[in-house]
Design a protein around this motif. Structure first.
Motif, PDB file in Angstrom:
ATOM      1  N   UNK A 176       0.837  -1.295   0.052  1.00 10.56           N
ATOM      2  CA  UNK A 176       0.072  -0.021   0.075  1.00 10.56           C
ATOM      3  C   UNK A 176       0.899   1.241   0.043  1.00 10.56           C
ATOM      4  N   UNK A 177       0.698   2.024  -1.259  1.00  8.96           N
ATOM      5  CA  UNK A 177       1.479   3.530  -1.066  1.00  8.96           C
ATOM      6  C   UNK A 177       2.598   3.216  -1.538  1.00  8.96           C
ATOM      7  N   UNK A 178       3.238   1.946  -2.100  1.00  9.46           N
ATOM      8  CA  UNK A 178       4.546   1.535  -2.630  1.00  9.46           C
ATOM      9  C   UNK A 178       4.806   2.408  -3.926  1.00  9.46           C
ATOM     10  N   UNK A 179       5.985   2.877  -4.109  1.00  9.67           N
ATOM     11  CA  UNK A 179       6.106   3.575  -5.569  1.00  9.67           C
ATOM     12  C   UNK A 179       7.290   2.773  -6.243  1.00  9.67           C
ATOM     13  N   UNK A 180       7.688   2.879  -7.296  1.00 11.52           N
ATOM     14  CA  UNK A 180       8.725   2.273  -8.104  1.00 11.52           C
ATOM     15  C   UNK A 180       9.331   3.126  -9.142  1.00 11.52           C
ATOM     16  N   UNK A 181      10.756   3.216  -9.052  1.00  9.60           N
ATOM     17  CA  UNK A 181      11.516   4.449  -9.619  1.00  9.60           C
ATOM     18  C   UNK A 181      12.370   3.621 -10.571  1.00  9.60           C
ATOM     19  N   UNK A 182      13.009   4.304 -11.436  1.00 14.17           N
ATOM     20  CA  UNK A 182      14.216   3.860 -12.208  1.00 14.17           C
ATOM     21  C   UNK A 182      14.038   3.316 -13.532  1.00 14.17           C
ATOM     22  N   UNK A 183      14.419   2.153 -13.801  1.00 12.62           N
ATOM     23  CA  UNK A 183      14.372   1.391 -15.215  1.00 12.62           C
ATOM     24  C   UNK A 183      14.921   2.155 -16.138  1.00 12.62           C
ATOM     25  N   UNK A 184      15.974   2.945 -15.897  1.00 12.42           N
ATOM     26  CA  UNK A 184      16.580   3.644 -16.990  1.00 12.42           C
ATOM     27  C   UNK A 184      16.254   5.270 -17.179  1.00 12.42           C
ATOM     28  N   UNK A 185      16.637   5.674 -18.147  1.00  2.01           N
ATOM     29  CA  UNK A 185      16.248   7.170 -18.408  1.00  2.01           C
ATOM     30  C   UNK A 185      14.743   7.343 -19.191  1.00  2.01           C
ATOM     31  N   UNK A 186      13.722   7.226 -18.244  1.00  2.15           N
ATOM     32  CA  UNK A 186      12.513   7.101 -18.592  1.00  2.15           C
ATOM     33  C   UNK A 186      11.745   8.691 -18.493  1.00  2.15           C
ATOM     34  N   UNK A 187      11.304   9.116 -19.586  1.00  2.00           N
ATOM     35  CA  UNK A 187      10.653  10.320 -19.583  1.00  2.00           C
ATOM     36  C   UNK A 187       9.263  10.394 -19.070  1.00  2.00           C
ATOM     37  N   UNK A 188       8.718   9.378 -18.727  1.00  2.73           N
ATOM     38  CA  UNK A 188       7.098   9.374 -18.377  1.00  2.73           C
ATOM     39  C   UNK A 188       7.005   9.720 -16.784  1.00  2.73           C
ATOM     40  N   UNK A 189       5.869   9.577 -16.282  1.00  2.00           N
ATOM     41  CA  UNK A 189       5.617   9.738 -14.714  1.00  2.00           C
ATOM     42  C   UNK A 189       6.842   9.348 -14.003  1.00  2.00           C
ATOM     43  N   UNK A 190       7.435  10.122 -12.986  1.00  2.00           N
ATOM     44  CA  UNK A 190       8.421   9.543 -12.270  1.00  2.00           C
ATOM     45  C   UNK A 190       8.219   8.103 -11.379  1.00  2.00           C
ATOM     46  N   UNK A 491      22.730   0.547 -21.264  1.00  2.89           N
ATOM     47  CA  UNK A 491      22.187  -0.709 -20.581  1.00  2.89           C
ATOM     48  C   UNK A 491      22.877  -0.849 -19.349  1.00  2.89           C
ATOM     49  N   UNK A 492      22.106  -1.814 -18.675  1.00  2.33           N
ATOM     50  CA  UNK A 492      22.963  -2.057 -17.098  1.00  2.33           C
ATOM     51  C   UNK A 492      24.285  -2.486 -17.414  1.00  2.33           C
ATOM     52  N   UNK A 493      24.890  -1.464 -16.479  1.00  2.00           N
ATOM     53  CA  UNK A 493      26.559  -1.604 -16.529  1.00  2.00           C
ATOM     54  C   UNK A 493      27.249  -0.625 -17.182  1.00  2.00           C
ATOM     55  N   UNK A 494      26.352  -0.035 -18.234  1.00  2.00           N
ATOM     56  CA  UNK A 494      27.034   1.215 -18.801  1.00  2.00           C
ATOM     57  C   UNK A 494      27.573   2.296 -17.938  1.00  2.00           C
ATOM     58  N   UNK A 495      26.879   2.097 -16.694  1.00  2.00           N
ATOM     59  CA  UNK A 495      27.448   3.555 -15.977  1.00  2.00           C
ATOM     60  C   UNK A 495      28.939   3.475 -15.677  1.00  2.00           C
ATOM     61  N   UNK A 496      29.562   2.418 -15.906  1.00  2.00           N
ATOM     62  CA  UNK A 496      31.095   2.260 -15.694  1.00  2.00           C
ATOM     63  C   UNK A 496      31.847   3.161 -16.623  1.00  2.00           C
ATOM     64  N   UNK A 521      15.338   9.449 -13.070  1.00  2.00           N
ATOM     65  CA  UNK A 521      15.294   8.034 -13.293  1.00  2.00           C
ATOM     66  C   UNK A 521      16.462   7.296 -13.589  1.00  2.00           C
ATOM     67  N   UNK A 522      17.446   7.958 -14.264  1.00  2.00           N
ATOM     68  CA  UNK A 522      18.688   7.307 -14.793  1.00  2.00           C
ATOM     69  C   UNK A 522      19.544   7.346 -13.432  1.00  2.00           C
ATOM     70  N   UNK A 523      19.451   8.450 -12.613  1.00  2.00           N
ATOM     71  CA  UNK A 523      20.198   8.347 -11.345  1.00  2.00           C
ATOM     72  C   UNK A 523      19.965   7.642 -10.370  1.00  2.00           C
ATOM     73  N   UNK A 524      18.254   7.077 -10.372  1.00  2.00           N
ATOM     74  CA  UNK A 524      17.900   5.913  -9.451  1.00  2.00           C
ATOM     75  C   UNK A 524      18.202   4.645 -10.169  1.00  2.00           C
ATOM     76  N   UNK A 525      18.966   4.554 -11.462  1.00  2.00           N
ATOM     77  CA  UNK A 525      19.392   3.155 -12.046  1.00  2.00           C
ATOM     78  C   UNK A 525      20.809   3.068 -11.741  1.00  2.00           C
ATOM     79  N   UNK A 526      21.484   3.769 -11.001  1.00  2.00           N
ATOM     80  CA  UNK A 526      22.781   3.319 -10.896  1.00  2.00           C
ATOM     81  C   UNK A 526      23.975   4.293 -11.723  1.00  2.00           C
ATOM     82  N   UNK A 527      23.398   5.379 -12.388  1.00  2.00           N
ATOM     83  CA  UNK A 527      24.222   6.359 -12.957  1.00  2.00           C
ATOM     84  C   UNK A 527      24.743   7.557 -12.253  1.00  2.00           C
TER      85      UNK A 527
END
Length: 766
Positions: A176-190, A491-496, A521-527
């Motif tokens: 209840x009330x949980x939110x989901x973020x990240x999944x790369x550089x996404x321009x839709x709702x946070x 993609x995953x790992x490219x933050x390196x 969103x990208x920052x919450x994906x490890x970049x």
């Protein structure tokens, strides 16, 4: 992908089967996990085991706070590459603990545990903190299964699986009330709850649900993250098929993901960086202003010289000049050769620009595609450096460049050749490479040099091998910490392999907001590092949009002026308005401010790369995870841990913004506000809401500092903002090496021996 029509009916043409109970639990071969045998119906009699599908669910301890979950239907299916490079710095060792109680069987990996319910004929796997203080998520009834489309009416129909698509899926519960973020550089709702997300790299601009950078990792507000361990297309229904679940599905026989415990977002991201790699470091010079020629504009050597002279005359330091596509001859992209008609002496020109001091570094645009009009196309095709069709032809299409081919980076010889081309650019003075494109990688009728790879897995993974190759070429030439990309796809790992920018945005306030959501969103994906096309890529920005964009664009970790068919030098935007509120004066102010912030920014950058967290754009929830509002704010960001920025989207400067709990000081005026609360302010173009968090020692360059690279411990100003006992500021030099620590002790600031020259310590809130 949706497998059901509402809660009760299957989707048209789909047959789905679910793990209905845990029939048997055994230890996995690694000794660090448990394997669950899960029939797709409840086994009430011995005869129930016949003519029945089962699913295997393997749960293993990966390292402290991280557990993997692998679901498999038919285990004999070939497992083709490529695969993500996990644990690039080594996998931490942790002994798994398996315990049994009346409640069930529990596997523990340090602070994280998974418990399989012992209730008979039940399927219930809960993930929780080992100490029992935190419940994270659960795999419940009908949450693990496989689906076939079209659904066979008899098992005999699966004799020919070429006509049937097979999917594996899991559904983790949403609280209840949980939110989901990240999944790369996404321009839709946070917050991604309610969205369908396909992880499939695409060149879709910033105003759609497509993304250049699809990262198979998401972060939950409940204190955990999930990394999906496959580079192929992943389809997620995030509270959109079942409102209370996140469904993850892939086409195939196997799905593996890792659950990572925090409980804070910082800890989740730090552990994620152990799994897929920590962000790479970037040199101090890269934080300065980058100026581009723009894309389809007409430019030659004189244009470049005029731009840089104009910026110098207007007191706007340019650290990096970027030559976009038309440094190459038309129809010959990308053959790595300057168009001699426009640039008769590129080596000499670059040397002169650097000697004159109008620019320090030079970047050029490249991509991994070869138009057939390029002289190098024939060579690359003949030597097998290009992706082929199954019949042996070079794969070509007229998408982007006429008859273009795609460099096949699974061919070691092609990689060597590509690096040789880059080295020729380095020889004439090029310091950085913009690695554009890499999203439109075909999957049908293709044959890679490495025939063991699956074309569908190569689509996203291409971004990784492309950017790694160029990044490592730069490292080999200039040093491990001097390499800088300007990449669009990831993609995953490219933050390196930093850094990335946000792609093709329009010159509108709405596109500013889209871009910020993408960066958050990208920052919450490890970049750790991110940039944006200041002023917008598409269109002709109004002067007010340009100036509002400049303000927050210079507070991103990296800042570049770039457009499509119009220039982004300020005097072309407002007919060279020379007033204090004109584009030139505004750009000069914000460029100078960033230069003064460099001691703080570069120190925070070292912390970001070490811990896998974004420098900027940093979502407020990283710093304030216990504040529910911080998980919803998507129009402002943190720069490091101490500065809060609220961009302005209105011409006349009205802005509403949120300050979390604590005392916040206006950087420009010294005015203090107390949060948590929303505020409204009005600003001209030289300011925006830039607030300093309490308990901050902010180290700045001296007043009037305009350089990006200087001695960050010399002639500095140290500002104390409600700095209580124990408040610290780490001092670094311009290579990122720690040279001292300032700390508030006994009412004073210690560690000042590390400071040099005429430094000053100011208590702002005395």
């Amino acid at each position: 992908m949706r497998f059901r029509d509402g809660q009760w009916l299957p989707a048209e043409g789909v047959r789905a089967e679910y793990a209905e109970e845990v029939y048997r639990i055994t230890e996995t071969p690694s000794g660090k996990g448990i394997s669950l045998l899960c029939p797709t119906k409840k086994i009430m009699t011995r005869g129930d085991i016949l003519n029945l599908a089962t699913l295997s669910v393997d749960i293993e301890a990966a390292f402290d706070g991280c557990i993997s979950v692998t679901t498999t239907h038919w285990q004999g299916a070939a497992q083709r590459g490529p695969n993500f490079e996990l644990f690039p710095a080594g996998q931490p060792d942790i002994p798994a603990q398996i315990t049994k109680s009346a409640k069930g069987t529990t596997l523990s990996a340090g602070s994280l545990s998974a418990t399989v319910s012992s209730k008979p004929h039940d399927f219930d796997i809960s993930f929780h903190s080992t100490d029992g203080s935190k419940k994270l998520t659960t795999l419940l009834n009908r949450s693990v299964g496989f689906a076939m489309n079209p659904g066979p009416t008899t098992p005999l129909a699966t004799e020919d699986m070429s006509k049937i698509k097979h999917y594996i899926f899991t559904q983790t519960t949403l609280g209840v009330g949980e939110s989901v973020h990240g999944l790369g550089e996404r321009f839709t709702a946070f917050n991604k709850v309610g969205q369908k997300v396909d992880l499939w790299n695409a060149d879709g601009g910033t105003s759609s649900d497509q993304a250049y950078k699809n990262i198979s990792f998401w972060l939950s507000s409940r204190g955990y993250g999930i990394f999906i361990d496959t580079p192929e297309r992943v389809e997620l229904e995030i509270g959109s098929e079942r409102c209370c679940r996140v469904q993850t599905s892939v086409e195939g026989q196997r799905l593996k993901w890792y659950i990572i415990y925090g409980p804070s977002p910082r800890e989740v991201l730090q552990r994620y960086s152990i799994l897929t790699g920590a962000p790479g470091s970037v040199p101090a010079w890269s934080f300065g202003l980058w100026l581009s020629t723009s894309f389809t504009t007409s430019y030659d050597e004189n244009t470049v010289n005029t731009f840089l002279a104009g910026m110098k005359a207007r007191d706007i330091p340019v650290e990096v000049f970027h030559f976009d596509c038309f440094w190459l001859k038309a129809f010959q992209w990308c053959d790595f050769v300057f168009d001699e008609d426009m640039f008769p002496d590129p080596k000499g020109q670059i040397a002169r620009l650097k000697a004159e001091g109008t620019v320090k570094k030079v970047c050029v645009w490249t991509n991994p595609y070869l138009g057939q009009a390029s002289p190098v196309f024939a060579e690359a095709a003949e030597k097998g450096y290009l992706l082929k069709r199954k019949n042996g032809d070079v794969f070509q299409w007229d998408l982007w460049q006429t008859g273009m081919g795609i460099v096949d980076f699974t061919n070691p010889a092609a990689c060597k050749w590509f690096v040789e081309c880059l080295n020729k650019l380095f020889d004439i003075g090029v310091d950085s490479i913009k690695t554009d494109f890499g999203e439109r990688i075909p999957t049908e009728d293709v044959q890679w040099f490495d025939q063991s790879v699956d074309p569908k897995r190569m689509h996203n993974h291409y971004a990784f091998i492309y950017n790694r190759l160029v990044y490592e070429a730069l490292q080999a030439r200039y040093g491990a910490n001097e390499a800088v990309l300007f990449a669009r796809t990831a993609t995953a790992g490219t933050q390196r392999f930093p850094l990335t920018w946000g792609g093709d945005c329009e010159s509108t306030p709405e596109a500013m907001a889209e871009s910020i959501r993408g960066g958050l969103s990208l920052g919450l994906s490890g970049f750790a590092f991110w940039s944006v096309d200041i002023g917008g890529f598409e269109g002709y920005p109004e002067p007010w949009i340009y100036k509002r964009w400049v303000a927050w664009g210079l507070l991103c970790s990296h800042s570049r002026l770039h457009g499509s068919n119009s220039y982004r030098v300020p005097w072309t935007v407002d007919e060279d308005d020379s007033s204090d509120e004109g584009c030139s004066a505004t750009l000069a102010k914000w460029t100078h401010l960033k230069a003064r912030l460099m001691p703080y920014l570069f120190s925070q950058a070292q912390h970001s790369t070490k811990n896998g967290i974004p420098l900027s754009l940093r979502a407020l929830c990283i710093e304030f995870p216990d504040d529910p509002t911080a998980w919803t704010v998507d129009r402002q960001f943190m720069v490091g841990e101490s500065l809060l920025v609220a961009p302005i989207f209105e011409e006349y400067g009205s802005v509403q913004f949120y300050l979390p709990k604590g005392k916040w000081t206006n950087f420009f005026t010294g005015e203090v506000k107390a949060g948590p609360a929303w505020f409204t302010e009005t600003h001209n173009f030289g300011t925006l809401p830039l607030y300093v968090r309490e308990n901050t020692l902010l180290v700045l360059g001296k007043a009037g500092e305009k350089r990006t690279v200087y001695d960050y411990d010399t002639d500095v100003e140290v500002r104390s903002y409600f700095a209580g006992e124990g408040t610290k500021a780490v001092l670094v030099d311009n290579t990122g090496k720690e040279v001292g620590v300032l700390e508030v002790k006994g009412g004073g600031v210690t560690g000042k021996k590390a400071l040099k020259g005429d430094f000053v310590v100011t208590v702002v809130n005395a």
